[in-house]
Design a protein around this motif. Sequence first.
Motif, mmCIF file in Angstrom:
data_model
loop_
_atom_site.group_PDB
_atom_site.id
_atom_site.type_symbol
_atom_site.label_atom_id
_atom_site.label_comp_id
_atom_site.label_asym_id
_atom_site.label_seq_id
_atom_site.Cartn_x
_atom_site.Cartn_y
_atom_site.Cartn_z
ATOM 1 N N CYS A 164 -23.143 -8.167 5.459
ATOM 2 C CA CYS A 164 -23.622 -8.944 4.312
ATOM 3 C C CYS A 164 -23.863 -7.916 3.213
ATOM 4 C CB CYS A 164 -24.922 -9.646 4.690
ATOM 5 S SG CYS A 164 -25.726 -10.484 3.300
ATOM 6 N N CYS A 166 -26.227 -7.895 1.019
ATOM 7 C CA CYS A 166 -27.602 -7.910 0.499
ATOM 8 C C CYS A 166 -28.262 -6.553 0.758
ATOM 9 C CB CYS A 166 -28.404 -9.035 1.155
ATOM 10 S SG CYS A 166 -28.937 -8.681 2.843
ATOM 11 N N CYS A 173 -29.265 -9.783 8.916
ATOM 12 C CA CYS A 173 -30.201 -10.312 7.915
ATOM 13 C C CYS A 173 -30.243 -11.834 8.031
ATOM 14 C CB CYS A 173 -29.757 -9.896 6.520
ATOM 15 S SG CYS A 173 -28.130 -10.553 6.108
ATOM 16 N N HIS A 175 -29.264 -13.962 5.969
ATOM 17 C CA HIS A 175 -28.041 -14.608 5.447
ATOM 18 C C HIS A 175 -26.990 -14.717 6.556
ATOM 19 C CE1 HIS A 175 -29.932 -12.103 2.175
ATOM 20 N NE2 HIS A 175 -30.222 -13.358 1.842
HETATM 21 ZN ZN LIG Z 1 -27.923 -10.477 3.883
#
Ligand SMILES: [Zn+2]
Length: 349
Positions: A164, A166, A173, A175
């Motif tokens: 991811c 982020c 995470c 997400h």
């Molecule tokens: Zn993430």
Amino acid sequence: MSRYDYGGWAPYLPVAERQAKARKMMDKLRKQGVEIQPVEKIPGRIIARSFWGKGWCDHLDSFGDYANRLPRGRTYVRNGSVCHLKIDKGKVDAIVSGSSLYAIDITIDPLASPNWSELKKRCTGKIGTLLELLQGQLSGEIMGVVTDRKNGLFPQPGQIRYKCNCPDSAGMCKHIAAVIYGIGARLDERPELLFVLRGVDHEELIDADAAAASIASATGRGSSRRRAIADDNLEDVFGVELEDASPPPPSPPKKIARKSVSAKTATKKVADKPTVKVAAKNATKQPAFRATGRAVADLRKKLGLSKAAFARNLGVSAPTISNWEAVKGAIHPHPSSLEKLRRMHEEAQ
Ligand SMILES: [Zn+2]
């Protein structure tokens, strides 16, 4: 915008604002030709309910590592933050709306061919129809085979890699967790995507059985009761409403675009559905259809359908159609298939 501490709970307004921003961005991407497939909001606590969707979530939840980290994604997937989730062979691409929009890539090893061969061997003759397979209407034995923690269709954590973009990207995470749950939700709607993801053709689990049933039928032994039940359910699941004269309501253009593209990637079922509906629209009493191999071939050509599409409309496998068409004289389909053939024949006049 100032940030408030809500003890880990995001305040409602920022979520709404974030999602509004995300929607705008998705619209922009759509205009650029990206096929956006959102995971819609999920009311209630249960993320996936179907055999395959729930099976996916339960399977991954059963591994300690995932059990600890997946719950971080629950709120995200339920509140519609998974703006886009696309399943292809061996990979899932997704966009999740967090404090920004994040891109998630998940890759999953294809099912190893010895495992697939073994699965096919163990399922041969034990799954009645494609419909039963996709609906998870399976015997306890077959359920055990396909969901086996080690040798079933669901991947092992070691076969899954994810990333991811982020700032919290070390490990899983929220997400990524939301996307993994989102896959379960997507399998509720389109169970065949599990097979696409693992790089195998789910019809191979049926074909051997259908061919055997066709031989049984030709030799007068008939089909199993399970098959008859599945044929009855076909109308509910794939919308093959042979007796319902109402045409499908017009869909908004966006939906059509999404459906047509997604249909292209994995299954042609959705695309094929209207053919039968239109064909069945004016069904009335007509002379009986003479069940011969030749008549089946003629009817299929008249309707302009491939063997696969024709088979799906009847709820049988493509090899079954090939077998029927190869017969010079009379064929002996299951009574419910024969009834469908008759109706299609009447409409084709
Ligand atoms: Zn993430």
